[in-house]
Scaffold this active site. Structure first.
Site, PDB file in Angstrom:
ATOM      1  N   ARG A  37       0.842  -1.215   0.000  1.00 38.99           N
ATOM      2  CA  ARG A  37       0.000   0.000   0.000  1.00 38.99           C
ATOM      3  C   ARG A  37       0.874   1.261   0.000  1.00 38.99           C
ATOM      4  NH1 ARG A  37      -4.062  -0.513   4.706  1.00 38.99           N
ATOM      5  NH2 ARG A  37      -4.393   1.635   4.138  1.00 38.99           N
ATOM      6  N   GLN A  79      -9.009  10.811   8.078  1.00 39.92           N
ATOM      7  CA  GLN A  79      -8.855   9.437   8.558  1.00 39.92           C
ATOM      8  C   GLN A  79      -7.827   8.712   7.705  1.00 39.92           C
ATOM      9  OE1 GLN A  79     -13.038   7.637   9.346  1.00 39.92           O
ATOM     10  NE2 GLN A  79     -13.380   9.413   8.042  1.00 39.92           N
ATOM     11  N   VAL A 104      -4.432   7.483   5.843  1.00 34.51           N
ATOM     12  CA  VAL A 104      -3.050   7.260   6.261  1.00 34.51           C
ATOM     13  C   VAL A 104      -2.082   7.548   5.112  1.00 34.51           C
ATOM     14  CG1 VAL A 104      -3.662   5.627   8.080  1.00 34.51           C
ATOM     15  CG2 VAL A 104      -3.249   4.768   5.766  1.00 34.51           C
ATOM     16  N   HIS A 163      -5.849   8.555  12.052  1.00 34.66           N
ATOM     17  CA  HIS A 163      -5.517   7.128  12.030  1.00 34.66           C
ATOM     18  C   HIS A 163      -4.045   6.868  11.715  1.00 34.66           C
ATOM     19  CE1 HIS A 163     -10.074   6.161  11.334  1.00 34.66           C
ATOM     20  NE2 HIS A 163      -9.793   6.482  12.580  1.00 34.66           N
ATOM     21  N   CYS A 192      16.623  -6.518  21.189  1.00 39.80           N
ATOM     22  CA  CYS A 192      15.627  -7.290  21.958  1.00 39.80           C
ATOM     23  C   CYS A 192      14.631  -8.065  21.091  1.00 39.80           C
ATOM     24  CB  CYS A 192      14.853  -6.363  22.901  1.00 39.80           C
ATOM     25  SG  CYS A 192      13.679  -5.321  22.022  1.00 39.80           S
ATOM     26  N   SER A 195     -17.498   6.631   4.685  1.00 34.58           N
ATOM     27  CA  SER A 195     -18.754   5.911   4.890  1.00 34.58           C
ATOM     28  C   SER A 195     -19.375   6.278   6.230  1.00 34.58           C
ATOM     29  CB  SER A 195     -18.504   4.401   4.826  1.00 34.58           C
ATOM     30  OG  SER A 195     -17.521   4.038   5.786  1.00 34.58           O
ATOM     31  N   PRO A 198     -20.424  10.116  -3.615  1.00 30.04           N
ATOM     32  CA  PRO A 198     -21.270   9.621  -4.717  1.00 30.04           C
ATOM     33  C   PRO A 198     -22.313   8.606  -4.262  1.00 30.04           C
ATOM     34  CG  PRO A 198     -19.044   8.691  -4.880  1.00 30.04           C
ATOM     35  CD  PRO A 198     -19.028   9.661  -3.740  1.00 30.04           C
TER      36      PRO A 198
HETATM   37  C1  BJW Z   1     -15.980   8.628  -2.575  1.00 34.22           C
HETATM   38  C2  BJW Z   1     -15.302   8.506  -3.800  1.00 34.22           C
HETATM   39  C3  BJW Z   1     -14.913   9.707  -4.453  1.00 34.22           C
HETATM   40  C4  BJW Z   1     -15.715   6.521  -3.083  1.00 34.22           C
HETATM   41  N1  BJW Z   1     -15.210  10.904  -3.873  1.00 34.22           N
HETATM   42  N2  BJW Z   1     -16.263   9.818  -2.030  1.00 34.22           N
HETATM   43  C5  BJW Z   1     -18.755   3.526  18.719  1.00 34.22           C
HETATM   44  C6  BJW Z   1     -19.739   2.733  18.160  1.00 34.22           C
HETATM   45  C7  BJW Z   1     -19.420   1.522  17.558  1.00 34.22           C
HETATM   46  C8  BJW Z   1     -18.108   1.057  17.508  1.00 34.22           C
HETATM   47  C9  BJW Z   1     -17.128   1.837  18.070  1.00 34.22           C
HETATM   48  C10 BJW Z   1     -17.463   3.042  18.670  1.00 34.22           C
HETATM   49  N3  BJW Z   1     -16.310   3.594  19.125  1.00 34.22           N
HETATM   50  C11 BJW Z   1     -15.275   2.780  18.822  1.00 34.22           C
HETATM   51  C12 BJW Z   1     -15.747   1.692  18.188  1.00 34.22           C
HETATM   52  C13 BJW Z   1     -14.920   0.546  17.678  1.00 34.22           C
HETATM   53  C14 BJW Z   1     -14.231   0.824  16.352  1.00 34.22           C
HETATM   54  C15 BJW Z   1     -15.308   1.122  15.322  1.00 34.22           C
HETATM   55  O1  BJW Z   1     -15.594   2.234  14.983  1.00 34.22           O
HETATM   56  N4  BJW Z   1     -15.890   0.062  14.778  1.00 34.22           N
HETATM   57  C16 BJW Z   1     -16.927   0.226  13.772  1.00 34.22           C
HETATM   58  C17 BJW Z   1     -16.439  -0.402  12.467  1.00 34.22           C
HETATM   59  C18 BJW Z   1     -18.191  -0.397  14.275  1.00 34.22           C
HETATM   60  N5  BJW Z   1     -13.281   1.923  16.468  1.00 34.22           N
HETATM   61  C19 BJW Z   1     -12.033   1.710  16.870  1.00 34.22           C
HETATM   62  O2  BJW Z   1     -11.639   0.595  17.182  1.00 34.22           O
HETATM   63  C20 BJW Z   1     -11.107   2.911  16.974  1.00 34.22           C
HETATM   64  N6  BJW Z   1     -10.475   2.899  18.238  1.00 34.22           N
HETATM   65  C21 BJW Z   1     -11.114   3.195  19.366  1.00 34.22           C
HETATM   66  O3  BJW Z   1     -12.253   3.609  19.381  1.00 34.22           O
HETATM   67  O4  BJW Z   1     -10.360   3.001  20.489  1.00 34.22           O
HETATM   68  C22 BJW Z   1     -10.962   3.171  21.779  1.00 34.22           C
HETATM   69  C23 BJW Z   1      -9.845   3.078  22.785  1.00 34.22           C
HETATM   70  C24 BJW Z   1      -9.704   4.108  23.692  1.00 34.22           C
HETATM   71  C25 BJW Z   1      -8.667   4.023  24.648  1.00 34.22           C
HETATM   72  C26 BJW Z   1      -7.809   2.931  24.650  1.00 34.22           C
HETATM   73  C27 BJW Z   1      -7.946   1.928  23.719  1.00 34.22           C
HETATM   74  C28 BJW Z   1      -8.978   2.001  22.785  1.00 34.22           C
HETATM   75  C29 BJW Z   1      -9.958   2.795  15.973  1.00 34.22           C
HETATM   76  C30 BJW Z   1     -10.415   2.863  14.570  1.00 34.22           C
HETATM   77  C31 BJW Z   1      -9.216   2.632  13.633  1.00 34.22           C
HETATM   78  C32 BJW Z   1      -9.644   2.529  12.191  1.00 34.22           C
HETATM   79  N7  BJW Z   1      -8.562   2.028  11.428  1.00 34.22           N
HETATM   80  C33 BJW Z   1      -8.720   1.890   9.990  1.00 34.22           C
HETATM   81  C34 BJW Z   1      -7.449   1.211   9.431  1.00 34.22           C
HETATM   82  C35 BJW Z   1      -6.271   2.184   9.446  1.00 34.22           C
HETATM   83  C36 BJW Z   1      -5.014   1.514   8.978  1.00 34.22           C
HETATM   84  C37 BJW Z   1      -5.060   1.135   7.532  1.00 34.22           C
HETATM   85  O5  BJW Z   1      -5.110   2.021   6.666  1.00 34.22           O
HETATM   86  O6  BJW Z   1      -5.003  -0.056   7.242  1.00 34.22           O
HETATM   87  O7  BJW Z   1      -8.926   3.170   9.406  1.00 34.22           O
HETATM   88  S1  BJW Z   1     -10.163   0.978   9.514  1.00 34.22           S
HETATM   89  C38 BJW Z   1     -10.500   1.922   8.071  1.00 34.22           C
HETATM   90  O8  BJW Z   1     -11.788   2.578   8.233  1.00 34.22           O
HETATM   91  C39 BJW Z   1      -9.454   3.041   8.049  1.00 34.22           C
HETATM   92  C40 BJW Z   1     -10.267   4.234   7.671  1.00 34.22           C
HETATM   93  O9  BJW Z   1      -9.630   5.444   8.048  1.00 34.22           O
HETATM   94  C41 BJW Z   1     -11.572   3.990   8.386  1.00 34.22           C
HETATM   95  C42 BJW Z   1     -12.746   4.758   7.806  1.00 34.22           C
HETATM   96  O10 BJW Z   1     -12.998   4.358   6.504  1.00 34.22           O
HETATM   97  P1  BJW Z   1     -13.482   5.421   5.421  1.00 34.22           P
HETATM   98  O11 BJW Z   1     -12.432   6.429   5.212  1.00 34.22           O
HETATM   99  O12 BJW Z   1     -14.822   5.917   5.791  1.00 34.22           O
HETATM  100  O13 BJW Z   1     -13.518   4.513   4.110  1.00 34.22           O
HETATM  101  P2  BJW Z   1     -14.702   3.595   3.547  1.00 34.22           P
HETATM  102  O14 BJW Z   1     -14.093   2.646   2.565  1.00 34.22           O
HETATM  103  O15 BJW Z   1     -15.511   3.025   4.642  1.00 34.22           O
HETATM  104  O16 BJW Z   1     -15.635   4.609   2.761  1.00 34.22           O
HETATM  105  C43 BJW Z   1     -15.199   5.276   1.577  1.00 34.22           C
HETATM  106  C44 BJW Z   1     -16.281   6.233   1.171  1.00 34.22           C
HETATM  107  O17 BJW Z   1     -15.812   6.986   0.066  1.00 34.22           O
HETATM  108  C45 BJW Z   1     -17.588   5.549   0.724  1.00 34.22           C
HETATM  109  O18 BJW Z   1     -18.681   6.203   1.361  1.00 34.22           O
HETATM  110  C46 BJW Z   1     -17.624   5.810  -0.792  1.00 34.22           C
HETATM  111  O19 BJW Z   1     -18.940   5.969  -1.289  1.00 34.22           O
HETATM  112  C47 BJW Z   1     -16.858   7.094  -0.882  1.00 34.22           C
HETATM  113  N8  BJW Z   1     -16.215   7.381  -2.170  1.00 34.22           N
HETATM  114  N9  BJW Z   1     -15.166   7.203  -4.104  1.00 34.22           N
HETATM  115  C48 BJW Z   1     -15.883  10.919  -2.678  1.00 34.22           C
HETATM  116  N10 BJW Z   1     -14.258   9.690  -5.629  1.00 34.22           N
END
Ligand code: BJW
Length: 251
Positions: free
Chosen positions: A71, A103, A105, A121, A159, A198, A223
């Site tokens: 990536r 969000q 990276v 993130h 380590c 999303s 979109p």
């Molecule tokens: C277009 C387009 C174009 C397409 N133009 N648009 C509350 C409720 C429920 C659950 C939780 C909560 N609080 C916490 C949680 C748990 C969890 C969570 O949210 N789970 C849910 C899935 C249910 N959250 C966590 O675990 C977070 N940590 C946390 O809360 O810790 C608490 C804690 C406190 C103290 C001590 C210890 C712990 C951490 C979340 C980390 C997310 N990590 C990732 C991976 C990063 C590394 C990597 O890159 O591999 O981050 S997951 C992944 O999802 C990535 C993204 O940043 C994130 C969001 O995704 P995003 O950006 O929305 O992408 P998509 O694919 O979902 O959507 C793309 C969109 O683009 C779509 O809508 C398309 O339509 C659109 N699109 N083309 C404009 N041209």
């Protein structure tokens, strides 16, 4: 139905503080895959529990390391798109009025010229130790992961600690400074643009609700339908690279 663009453009011009929350869709037109898009998203091919959790990394460090390495290469080969450029131009033309919270990276906002980007993130381009460096417990300076012995993943010669990507996996806390900055920006903005996410991952997905609660207008640019459409004042159906240059006009 009337075209909402002129009204949103007027909100942008009138806004004291604009907060922009971006997700993977922001970089889609640069060729960087999103996570959850049904056919092209990363999670269509890979299991997030295997690749985006600490447990996944511990169970197969080489697989996860290689996935992030590929990536990183993809992002290095990508260029900021017209949406990234429009944000950076507007921010430069209106000093102190726009906070970019991402969000993502990748480093495409920064390469487009946006400043003080709040990366919730982490980053594909920063490495970290998997476990706390044992030197810390002895009151010494931690080893530098950039000096680890090469490998997939690299490891500490002293380590054996493994190097991991400096991104935030599920279940991990977000870095405090960017999260705090993002929460402040959400509370104090008068307009929030929510671009290409999303709205499924928290706490980032909670920021538009905070902005709305504090009196800001919220505009979703995407979109496809998202979890955040219901709280938006306006949903603009289109892509980041199409819509942001039409919305963020600069002299
Ligand atoms: C277009 C387009 C174009 C397409 N133009 N648009 C509350 C409720 C429920 C659950 C939780 C909560 N609080 C916490 C949680 C748990 C969890 C969570 O949210 N789970 C849910 C899935 C249910 N959250 C966590 O675990 C977070 N940590 C946390 O809360 O810790 C608490 C804690 C406190 C103290 C001590 C210890 C712990 C951490 C979340 C980390 C997310 N990590 C990732 C991976 C990063 C590394 C990597 O890159 O591999 O981050 S997951 C992944 O999802 C990535 C993204 O940043 C994130 C969001 O995704 P995003 O950006 O929305 O992408 P998509 O694919 O979902 O959507 C793309 C969109 O683009 C779509 O809508 C398309 O339509 C659109 N699109 N083309 C404009 N041209």
């Amino acid at each position: 139905m009337t075209d909402p663009l002129p009204e949103v453009r007027a909100w942008v011009e009138a806004a004291g503080q604009v907060c922009v929350l971006t997700g993977a869709g922001m970089s889609a037109e640069s060729g960087v895959p999103t996570f959850r898009d049904a056919l092209s998203g990363l999670w269509a091919r890979y299991d997030p529990q295997e690749l985006a959790t600490e447990a996944g990394f511990r169970s197969d460090p080489q697989l996860v390391w290689d996935w992030y390495a590929s990536r990183r290469e993809g992002v290095r080969a990508a260029e900021p798109n017209a949406g990234h450029m429009a944000l950076a131009r507007w921010q430069a033309a209106h000093p102190g009025r726009m906070t970019v919270v991402t969000q993502n990276v990748d480093d495409l906002h920064q390469r487009a010229g946006s400043t003080e980007v709040l990366c919730l993130h982490g980053s594909l381009f920063v490495d970290a130790w998997l476990d706390p460096c044992p030197r810390l417990a002895r009151g010494e300076l931690a080893c530098d992961p950039r000096r680890a012995a090469p490998g997939r993943p690299p490891r500490c010669e002293a380590c054996g600690n493994l190097v991991r990507p400096g991104v935030v996996w599920f279940g991990e806390a977000l870095p405090w400074n960017p999260l705090d900055g993002a929460q402040r920006a959400a509370r104090h903005c008068t307009l929030m643009l929510v671009v290409g996410t999303s709205g499924m991952v928290y706490p980032a997905a909670g920021l538009p609700g905070v902005a709305k609660h504090c009196g800001a207008r919220v505009v979703v640019i995407n979109p496809h339908p998202t979890e955040l459409d219901g709280l938006a004042d306006v949903v603009l159906r289109g892509t980041a690279a199409q819509l942001l240059p039409q919305l963020l006009l600069t002299p």
